[in-house]
Scaffold this motif. Sequence first.
Motif: not given
Length: 360
Positions: A1-13, A42-48, A74-83
């Motif tokens: 999906l063009k313009g979608g945001a990236i969600l990433r992070g670390l899963v840890a104890s 331990g990291t993950y990432e979801i795009a778009n 919360t994932i922001p909107g916009g043409a090129e939202p930041p990760p």
Amino acid sequence: LKGGAILRGLVASEDKTPLPGVALRFSMRRGPAISVSSGDDGTYEIANLNRGAYDLQIETESYFPITGQALRVTIPGGAEPPPVTFDVTLAGARQLRGVILDAAGQGVGGARVWITGGGRILRSARNAGRDLEVFTRVDGSWVIADIPPERNVIVRAAMGDLEADPVSAGWERPPPQPIRMTLKGTGTLRGVVVDLATGARLGRVRVRVTPDPYDGRSSRTVQTNAQGAFVLERMLPGRWMLTPSLTGYLPAEKQPADVVRDNETQVTLRLDPGQGFAGTVSTAAGAPLRYARVRVSGRPDGAPRDVSRAVNPDAKGQFRLTGFRQGTYQVRASRTGFVTDVMRGMQRGDENLRFVLRRR
């Protein structure tokens, strides 16, 4: 999906040790859920990702979010939202074990044992598809190894019409294990809901039944049938509070009912229609205005805000609205192409209102 945001992070104890292979699910109120697993580091990432609020659920058993871990991102909107970075800190599950007995003290195989309580953490785990329940072995023993830490939960057990008294399994003060629970008979709660003014039985009434006091018994909800009757079987003994509700009637006070083991308790609940406004809407020629709109609005005595309800007259032009407290109201009748008619300053109900609307 063009313009979608990236969600990433670390899963840890809690000690920051990465946790690989943990399945996360992010779901919106509307729309499909998205699942992802943490990698070897331990990291993950979801795009778009589309903009909006996503709720976190942990699909992998034996892990729960720690106290204070945010469960929504919360994932922001916009043409090129930041990760967006969203780290997830998890704690290992704890274990509970016990045995289910019959009245003679013998182990009962095949009984269902499940966990309630635990707040939002437990609801989130269930939404992720985790069982949080087992069936007892032949000797009546059971083990649930997927219990959230730092949460007080309730252990429940049942088989057929028999059920054990709930047992509180607190985090700081857990019960001695194995937890011994005895299956016993339950009771039946049967009742009717009637109109306080006329005594007529009321169908489609929602009856909320809550334990008093809360001791691990689960609240239940039932709806009356066309004859105004309801029945709840397999009720644990003790006091319950019943609250009926139906549009067009005043909010009801809770009514107690005591359920006795191996017996049937009968109750009659009453709903107060309060002040009512009823009448007809017609044209100057006397024809009923079926598609008119009648609205009652005003402020009940002592209330902080106004109330407003509306209804369309039936094919005969007749309307009726009930469930208003004592107060000051106005009744407005309108329809496109006709001059609106308003009756103001009404301090009591009136069942014989007559609106005659004239064309513009």
